[in-house]
Design an enzyme around this catalytic site. Structure first.
Site, PDB file in Angstrom:
ATOM      1  N   ARG A  65       0.843  -1.191   0.000  1.00 31.54           N
ATOM      2  CA  ARG A  65       0.000   0.000   0.000  1.00 31.54           C
ATOM      3  C   ARG A  65       0.881   1.245   0.000  1.00 31.54           C
ATOM      4  NH1 ARG A  65      -1.823   0.822   4.349  1.00 31.54           N
ATOM      5  NH2 ARG A  65      -1.174  -1.002   5.514  1.00 31.54           N
ATOM      6  N   TYR A  92      -1.133  -3.571  -7.005  1.00 28.99           N
ATOM      7  CA  TYR A  92      -0.936  -4.285  -5.739  1.00 28.99           C
ATOM      8  C   TYR A  92      -2.242  -4.307  -4.914  1.00 28.99           C
ATOM      9  CZ  TYR A  92      -0.229  -5.283  -0.931  1.00 28.99           C
ATOM     10  OH  TYR A  92      -0.427  -5.828   0.322  1.00 28.99           O
ATOM     11  N   GLY A  93      -2.536  -5.432  -4.321  1.00 24.20           N
ATOM     12  CA  GLY A  93      -3.713  -5.725  -3.488  1.00 24.20           C
ATOM     13  C   GLY A  93      -4.428  -4.544  -2.862  1.00 24.20           C
ATOM     14  N   GLY A  94      -3.896  -4.072  -1.747  1.00 23.35           N
ATOM     15  CA  GLY A  94      -4.601  -3.042  -0.977  1.00 23.35           C
ATOM     16  C   GLY A  94      -4.858  -1.760  -1.754  1.00 23.35           C
ATOM     17  N   LYS A 126      -9.583  -2.352   1.690  1.00 24.63           N
ATOM     18  CA  LYS A 126      -9.305  -1.209   2.548  1.00 24.63           C
ATOM     19  C   LYS A 126     -10.043   0.050   2.080  1.00 24.63           C
ATOM     20  CE  LYS A 126      -6.958  -3.387   5.524  1.00 24.63           C
ATOM     21  NZ  LYS A 126      -5.888  -4.233   5.289  1.00 24.63           N
ATOM     22  N   HIS A 172     -10.592  -2.273  11.511  1.00 26.46           N
ATOM     23  CA  HIS A 172      -9.505  -3.126  11.009  1.00 26.46           C
ATOM     24  C   HIS A 172      -9.288  -4.260  12.018  1.00 26.46           C
ATOM     25  CE1 HIS A 172      -5.072  -3.254   9.363  1.00 26.46           C
ATOM     26  NE2 HIS A 172      -5.839  -4.157   8.802  1.00 26.46           N
ATOM     27  N   SER A 197      -1.343  -3.504  10.270  1.00 25.77           N
ATOM     28  CA  SER A 197      -0.996  -4.400   9.172  1.00 25.77           C
ATOM     29  C   SER A 197       0.246  -5.221   9.521  1.00 25.77           C
ATOM     30  CB  SER A 197      -0.728  -3.591   7.913  1.00 25.77           C
ATOM     31  OG  SER A 197      -1.877  -2.844   7.596  1.00 25.77           O
ATOM     32  N   CYS A 203       0.696  -7.406  11.806  1.00 24.41           N
ATOM     33  CA  CYS A 203       0.956  -7.529  13.242  1.00 24.41           C
ATOM     34  C   CYS A 203       0.188  -8.672  13.879  1.00 24.41           C
ATOM     35  CB  CYS A 203       0.651  -6.211  13.943  1.00 24.41           C
ATOM     36  SG  CYS A 203       1.845  -4.935  13.547  1.00 24.41           S
ATOM     37  N   GLY A 204      -0.328  -9.607  13.065  1.00 22.88           N
ATOM     38  CA  GLY A 204      -0.805 -10.856  13.659  1.00 22.88           C
ATOM     39  C   GLY A 204      -2.297 -11.124  13.642  1.00 22.88           C
ATOM     40  N   ASN A 230      -3.002 -14.595  11.932  1.00 20.91           N
ATOM     41  CA  ASN A 230      -2.487 -15.652  12.809  1.00 20.91           C
ATOM     42  C   ASN A 230      -3.377 -15.869  14.028  1.00 20.91           C
ATOM     43  OD1 ASN A 230       0.381 -16.909  12.193  1.00 20.91           O
ATOM     44  ND2 ASN A 230       0.269 -14.880  11.268  1.00 20.91           N
ATOM     45  N   ASP A 268      -9.459  -9.636   8.989  1.00 18.75           N
ATOM     46  CA  ASP A 268      -8.931  -8.301   8.671  1.00 18.75           C
ATOM     47  C   ASP A 268      -9.917  -7.163   8.924  1.00 18.75           C
ATOM     48  OD1 ASP A 268      -6.515  -6.974   7.632  1.00 18.75           O
ATOM     49  OD2 ASP A 268      -7.757  -6.367   5.949  1.00 18.75           O
ATOM     50  N   ARG A 270       1.934 -12.218  -0.635  1.00 12.00           N
ATOM     51  CA  ARG A 270       0.607 -12.525  -0.077  1.00 12.00           C
ATOM     52  C   ARG A 270      -0.026 -13.730  -0.753  1.00 12.00           C
ATOM     53  NH1 ARG A 270      -1.764  -8.844   3.966  1.00 12.00           N
ATOM     54  NH2 ARG A 270      -0.070  -7.363   4.300  1.00 12.00           N
ATOM     55  N   ARG A 281       2.832  -3.814  17.781  1.00  9.35           N
ATOM     56  CA  ARG A 281       4.137  -4.469  17.749  1.00  9.35           C
ATOM     57  C   ARG A 281       5.089  -3.545  18.483  1.00  9.35           C
ATOM     58  NH1 ARG A 281       6.785  -8.056  13.885  1.00  9.35           N
ATOM     59  NH2 ARG A 281       4.841  -8.492  12.797  1.00  9.35           N
TER      60      ARG A 281
HETATM   61  P1  GTP Z   1      -2.364  -7.731   7.400  1.00  7.82           P
HETATM   62  O1  GTP Z   1      -2.892  -8.774   6.481  1.00  7.82           O
HETATM   63  O2  GTP Z   1      -1.301  -6.894   6.801  1.00  7.82           O
HETATM   64  O3  GTP Z   1      -3.443  -6.894   7.991  1.00  7.82           O
HETATM   65  O4  GTP Z   1      -1.569  -8.514   8.581  1.00  7.82           O
HETATM   66  P2  GTP Z   1      -2.045  -9.336   9.866  1.00  7.82           P
HETATM   67  O5  GTP Z   1      -2.338  -8.397  10.994  1.00  7.82           O
HETATM   68  O6  GTP Z   1      -3.113 -10.301   9.503  1.00  7.82           O
HETATM   69  O7  GTP Z   1      -0.710 -10.121  10.285  1.00  7.82           O
HETATM   70  P3  GTP Z   1      -0.328 -11.671  10.143  1.00  7.82           P
HETATM   71  O8  GTP Z   1      -1.161 -12.538  11.030  1.00  7.82           O
HETATM   72  O9  GTP Z   1      -0.271 -12.023   8.721  1.00  7.82           O
HETATM   73  O10 GTP Z   1       1.152 -11.659  10.748  1.00  7.82           O
HETATM   74  C1  GTP Z   1       2.151 -10.846  10.225  1.00  7.82           C
HETATM   75  C2  GTP Z   1       3.492 -11.240  10.724  1.00  7.82           C
HETATM   76  O11 GTP Z   1       3.539 -11.257  12.147  1.00  7.82           O
HETATM   77  C3  GTP Z   1       3.913 -12.635  10.262  1.00  7.82           C
HETATM   78  O12 GTP Z   1       5.254 -12.583   9.837  1.00  7.82           O
HETATM   79  C4  GTP Z   1       3.782 -13.485  11.490  1.00  7.82           C
HETATM   80  O13 GTP Z   1       4.698 -14.532  11.481  1.00  7.82           O
HETATM   81  C5  GTP Z   1       4.034 -12.497  12.625  1.00  7.82           C
HETATM   82  N1  GTP Z   1       3.264 -12.880  13.842  1.00  7.82           N
HETATM   83  C6  GTP Z   1       1.939 -13.113  13.901  1.00  7.82           C
HETATM   84  N2  GTP Z   1       1.556 -13.467  15.151  1.00  7.82           N
HETATM   85  C7  GTP Z   1       2.681 -13.470  15.907  1.00  7.82           C
HETATM   86  C8  GTP Z   1       2.948 -13.744  17.293  1.00  7.82           C
HETATM   87  O14 GTP Z   1       2.078 -14.076  18.091  1.00  7.82           O
HETATM   88  N3  GTP Z   1       4.254 -13.598  17.691  1.00  7.82           N
HETATM   89  C9  GTP Z   1       5.238 -13.222  16.833  1.00  7.82           C
HETATM   90  N4  GTP Z   1       6.477 -13.103  17.318  1.00  7.82           N
HETATM   91  N5  GTP Z   1       5.026 -12.968  15.523  1.00  7.82           N
HETATM   92  C10 GTP Z   1       3.761 -13.075  15.062  1.00  7.82           C
HETATM   93  C1  SPV Z   2      -2.987  -4.531   5.301  1.00  7.39           C
HETATM   94  O1  SPV Z   2      -2.007  -3.932   4.839  1.00  7.39           O
HETATM   95  O2  SPV Z   2      -3.501  -4.238   6.402  1.00  7.39           O
HETATM   96  C2  SPV Z   2      -3.576  -5.652   4.546  1.00  7.39           C
HETATM   97  C3  SPV Z   2      -3.101  -5.908   3.193  1.00  7.39           C
HETATM   98  O3  SPV Z   2      -4.478  -6.322   5.048  1.00  7.39           O
HETATM   99  S1  SPV Z   2      -3.767  -4.765   2.069  1.00  7.39           S
HETATM  100  O4  SPV Z   2      -4.967  -5.367   1.455  1.00  7.39           O
HETATM  101  O5  SPV Z   2      -2.750  -4.538   1.063  1.00  7.39           O
HETATM  102  O6  SPV Z   2      -4.152  -3.548   2.727  1.00  7.39           O
HETATM  103 MN    MN Z   3      -4.968  -5.660   7.140  1.00  7.93          MN
END
Ligand code: GTP
Ligand code: SPV
Ligand code: MN
Length: 596
Positions: free
Chosen positions: A76, A204-206, A213, A233, A255, A257-258, A261, A284, A380, A411
């Site tokens: 983005r 690109y996606g976003g 978004k 978000h 974004s 930050c997990g 996951n 998301d 992605r 983070r």
């Molecule tokens: P967007 O799609 O950009 O909105 O990201 P998101 O908030 O869904 O983050 P995502 O879960 O994809 O995690 C992003 C990064 O953070 C990855 O590299 C993960 O490995 C790392 N991560 C996620 N959860 C944890 C956690 O609990 N601990 C640590 N150390 N890293 C984490």
């Molecule tokens: C983010 O950046 O928070 C995402 C990926 O979820 S994007 O769709 O590019 O915004």
């Molecule tokens: Mn996001």
């Protein structure tokens, strides 16, 4: 009249939007996207014929494709993203602003003739279940097959959306053209007062999947303020206890930050054996309303996941990995030529020998030895939600799910403890508003710089951030059964930069404490910033964490927080008289608490 075979709707607003956009962009043809498998297969074949996409191994990754963006177009672009409302003050101090008249004029020059020799695709899509009272319709016009195929995964696309729109239904107008992918003419423009989004010179996606978004957060947050609901978000997850009772949590992290996951978390063995489960409702975006029962209800307007690839593996997030094994589009990952599959850093310890990196260059031993990354850090996957092994049975419920807790998190190597609970709704809004987080590769610019990112909405709020805070305060007054508000930080590090908390599945232990707090079945320790767990109340059974480490990451250091309070005061200044008085009062209370 625009040149297409047969209009799929008689909605004059849609037809006028297409006519005007076609007159501007001058495509050779216009194609209506009907959502059919037949058309999807034709578009996939066309994209493979032109090299825009690569078909992956049908046995190992059925119906999966690889796409590489231009090397200057991988994230983005926040500095080129604008809120174009008539009064500059309504965009607020954090958004970039352009006068709508100027923005339309400037961008019209860029869009003029941009689709010559190309096809304009008309994508009717719904954010949320088609036809539900909480869903909203968008039409995206684009000259990119990649965008069409991604939108077909991320949203609900097809003729049924046009049926719901009827003869005169309203919709969000999205116009996208790749143009020449010229960075200096790349703009992501939002016109909240016109329900309109214009995006040019990116692929690109976003920046280009306009339902995500641009619509579901920037335009929707503006609509939500005016209509009395919220676009956030946030991931949404269900936490199931052994007795089958499920409680729902929404969590806002910036974004990368997990969110994905946490949303797909697999509980540690100790919990699994007892019968605990976690269900994913969304990863998301959450649209949140007040229900008739006086609770907040959250629904996920999306239909797929646009997730970060690097770091996704069998241990960190097996559910995400399984979700990507079918019908998925991978963007900017490594192409493994040995078996025509994909790879990324952190997938496993066996980078493919015979491979192409995300830039399209051979990724050979020399490149690896030189430390060249195979996949872009913001590479992605776009995967259908229905693939997810832990998708919630409420995923298709148009009303969404009732929230017991709202969690904010960033983070931060220091400062923020593993978890703390706010003392009230207004204090919780304060906690969300002061969030800070290190920047990531999800947006262009420096990575690892701490910045304030209120409610993880800094790049996504479609209006004045001070008014947004006020909207949060006002929403609290409408909710009889308020969710409790918490803050988490999985990213505290030691002096060598190692994460102190194992994270991922182990975050279950923190979720359990959060829900016990909501039920009132566990105590807490009061600190100047809120309630933190008594270390003995975080279950460490089977965890690779010592009690000392847990104590350390639950510590709230007064001196650090005094500095933090100064930073918050500085941050708040820019909102002037549009900062809710409730939040200045919360800041004053925090300072008092720190000086006690
Ligand atoms: P967007 O799609 O950009 O909105 O990201 P998101 O908030 O869904 O983050 P995502 O879960 O994809 O995690 C992003 C990064 O953070 C990855 O590299 C993960 O490995 C790392 N991560 C996620 N959860 C944890 C956690 O609990 N601990 C640590 N150390 N890293 C984490
Ligand atoms: C983010 O950046 O928070 C995402 C990926 O979820 S994007 O769709 O590019 O915004
Ligand atoms: Mn996001």
């Amino acid at each position: 009249m625009a040149n297409y075979e047969k209009a799929l709707t008689d909605n004059q607003k849609v037809l006028r939007f297409i006519d005007e956009s076609a007159a501007l962009c001058q495509p050779d043809r216009i194609v209506w996207i009907d959502g059919s498998k037949k058309q999807r297969d034709e578009l996939r074949a066309e994209a493979c014929a032109t090299g825009e996409m690569i078909k992956l191994n049908e046995d190992l990754l059925p119906e999966c494709y690889l796409h590489r963006t231009a090397v200057n177009d991988v994230a983005r672009v926040e500095d080129r993203t604008f809120i174009c409302c008539r009064d500059k003050n309504d965009a607020g101090p954090i958004n970039n602003w352009m006068d709508p008249k100027d923005a339309y004029k400037m961008a019209s020059e860029i869009f003029k003739g941009s689709m010559q020799g190309r096809t304009m695709y008309v994508i009717p899509y719904s954010m949320g279940i088609v036809g539900s009272e909480f869903s909203k319709v968008g039409i995206e016009l684009t000259d990119s097959i990649y965008v069409v195929l991604n939108m077909e995964i991320m949203t609900r696309v097809g003729t049924d959306v046009l049926e719901v729109l009827g003869k005169d239904g309203d919709f969000v107008k999205g116009l996208h053209s790749k143009c020449q992918l010229d960075e200096s003419k790349r703009y992501i423009l939002h016109f909240p007062e016109d329900n309109t989004i214009w995006s040019c010179n990116s692929g690109y996606g976003g920046n280009v999947l306009l339902g995500k978004k641009c619509f579901a957060l920037r335009i929707a947050s503006y609509l939500g303020k005016n209509e009395g609901w919220m676009a956030e978000h946030m991931l949404i997850l269900g936490f199931e206890k052994p007795d089958g009772d499920v409680k729902y949590i929404a969590a806002a992290f910036p974004s990368a930050c997990g969110k994905t996951n946490l949303a797909m978390l697999i509980p540690p063995a100790y919990y699994r054996e007892k019968g605990y489960k976690v269900w994913c409702v969304g990863d998301d975006i959450a649209w949140i309303r007040v229900g008739a029962d006086g609770r907040l209800w959250a629904m996920n307007p999306e239909n797929g996941f646009f997730g970060v690839a690097p770091g996704t593996n069998e241990k960190s997030n097996p559910n995400a990995l399984h979700t990507t094994q079918k019908g998925t589009i991978f963007t900017n990952v490594v192409h493994n030529l040995d078996n025509n599959t994909v790879w990324w850093e952190g997938l496993d310890k066996n980078p493919p020998k015979n491979a192409i990196d995300w830039k399209g260059n051979p990724w050979d031993d020399a490149a690896k030895a030189a430390g060249v990354k195979g996949a872009h850090p913001n590479s992605r996957f776009t995967a259908p939600a229905k693939n997810c092994p832990c998708i919630s049975k409420e995923f298709d419920n148009p009303k969404g799910v009732p929230l017991s807790a709202i969690v904010f998190g960033g983070r931060r190597a220091k400062t923020a403890p593993l978890v703390y609970q706010s003392k009230s709704w207004d204090n919780g809004v304060f906690v969300g508003s002061i969030m800070a987080s290190e920047t990531t590769a999800a947006a262009t610019g420096a990575v690892g710089v701490v910045r304030r990112d209120p409610m993880a909405m800094r790049p996504f709020c479609g209006y004045h951030m001070g008014d947004y805070f006020q909207h949060w305060i006002d929403m609290g007054k409408k909710v009889k059964n308020q969710p409790k508000i918490f803050n988490v930080n999985w990213f505290r590090t030691d002096d060598e930069g190692h994460f102190l908390w194992p994270g991922f599945g182990e975050n279950m232990r923190v979720l359990e404490w959060i829900l016990k707090r909501c039920e009132g079945t566990v105590g807490a320790v009061e600190t100047p910033i809120g309630y933190v767990p008594d270390p003995k109340d975080i279950n460490l059974e089977g965890a690779d964490v010592s009690e000392e480490t847990l104590k350390e990451i639950l510590t709230v250091d007064k001196e650090t927080w005094k500095k933090e309070a100064e930073g918050i005061e500085e941050f708040y200044k820019q909102f002037g008289d549009r900062l809710p008085k409730e939040l200045s009062a919360e800041l004053a209370t925090l300072k008092e608490n720190l000086n006690k």
